[in-house]
Design a protein around this motif. Structure first.
Motif, PDB file in Angstrom:
ATOM      1  N   CYS A  53       4.961  18.375  34.727  1.00  0.00           N
ATOM      2  CA  CYS A  53       5.235  17.159  35.507  1.00  0.00           C
ATOM      3  C   CYS A  53       6.509  16.475  34.991  1.00  0.00           C
ATOM      4  O   CYS A  53       6.928  16.706  33.854  1.00  0.00           O
ATOM      5  CB  CYS A  53       4.035  16.219  35.467  1.00  0.00           C
ATOM      6  SG  CYS A  53       3.847  15.281  33.940  1.00  0.00           S
TER       7      CYS A  53
ATOM      8  N   CYS B 169       6.134  14.537  31.552  1.00  0.00           N
ATOM      9  CA  CYS B 169       6.112  15.365  30.348  1.00  0.00           C
ATOM     10  C   CYS B 169       7.490  15.944  30.044  1.00  0.00           C
ATOM     11  O   CYS B 169       7.841  16.134  28.879  1.00  0.00           O
ATOM     12  CB  CYS B 169       5.080  16.493  30.489  1.00  0.00           C
ATOM     13  SG  CYS B 169       3.386  15.888  30.291  1.00  0.00           S
TER      14      CYS B 169
ATOM     15  N   CYS C 298      -0.590  19.461  35.696  1.00  0.00           N
ATOM     16  CA  CYS C 298       0.394  19.603  34.624  1.00  0.00           C
ATOM     17  C   CYS C 298      -0.245  20.348  33.458  1.00  0.00           C
ATOM     18  O   CYS C 298      -1.332  20.000  32.992  1.00  0.00           O
ATOM     19  CB  CYS C 298       0.890  18.241  34.170  1.00  0.00           C
ATOM     20  SG  CYS C 298       2.056  18.361  32.783  1.00  0.00           S
TER      21      CYS C 298
ATOM     22  N   SER D 291       0.614  20.311  30.464  1.00  0.00           N
ATOM     23  CA  SER D 291       0.637  19.526  29.219  1.00  0.00           C
ATOM     24  C   SER D 291      -0.318  18.340  29.251  1.00  0.00           C
ATOM     25  O   SER D 291      -1.069  18.119  28.315  1.00  0.00           O
ATOM     26  CB  SER D 291       2.053  19.008  28.943  1.00  0.00           C
ATOM     27  OG  SER D 291       2.940  20.088  28.799  1.00  0.00           O
ATOM     28  N   CYS D 292      -0.305  17.545  30.307  1.00  0.00           N
ATOM     29  CA  CYS D 292      -1.068  16.284  30.315  1.00  0.00           C
ATOM     30  C   CYS D 292      -2.215  16.271  31.319  1.00  0.00           C
ATOM     31  O   CYS D 292      -2.924  15.272  31.411  1.00  0.00           O
ATOM     32  CB  CYS D 292      -0.133  15.112  30.598  1.00  0.00           C
ATOM     33  SG  CYS D 292       0.460  15.047  32.289  1.00  0.00           S
TER      34      CYS D 292
HETATM   35 ZN   LIG Z   1       2.492  16.180  32.379  1.00  0.00          ZN
END
Ligand SMILES: [Zn+2]
Length: 139
Positions: free
Chosen positions: A125, A128, A88, A90-91
């Motif tokens: 994901c 997120c 992902c 973002s995370c």
């Molecule tokens: Zn994520």
């Protein structure tokens, strides 16, 4: 042609994921080298000689041409010969081990990102997307 400028542009296009540019530059440099043009310095900071530079440039251009062609010919821009490892953006959550499983699980915006990462694909994901509803809207 300036083969050194073309070489640097090819490397930049690769890291930026500009696959049409990768394809065009690799094709142009291969054509130049096939006609006997001098090769670029293929290794920054180290002189390796024209023979070595020619061999490396040809190998890299043929590889780039093939990979870019694979990305460009796939409707989702996914080179199917590359082992699928997804993270992902973002995370940093690890994703499923296939594109089909990832899409079925709700991952969006999966792109091929070969440069500078241990994973070859980035996406957004499902967790997120719940936290940031506008992320990953471009599938
Ligand atoms: Zn994520």
């Amino acid at each position: 042609m300036d083969p050194q400028a073309t070489w640097h542009a090819l490397l930049s296009a690769w890291t930026e994921g500009d696959w049409q540019e990768v394809f065009d530059l690799a094709e142009a440099l291969l054509d130049w080298l096939a006609k006997g043009g001098f090769p670029p310095e293929a290794n920054a900071g180290r002189r390796m000689g024209a023979d070595w530079n020619r061999a490396v440039a040809i190998a890299a251009c043929e590889f780039s041409l093939g990979r870019a062609g694979e990305v460009l010919s796939d409707p989702q821009g996914i080179p199917r010969s590359v082992p699928f490892s997804l993270t992902c953006a973002s995370c940093n959550n690890e994703g499923p081990s296939s594109l089909e499983t990832a899409v079925a699980a709700g991952w969006k915006g999966v792109i091929y990102t070969p440069a500078g990462l241990s994973e070859s694909f980035l996406g957004h994901c499902p967790d997120c997307q719940k936290r940031e509803p506008d992320s990953g809207s471009a599938e």
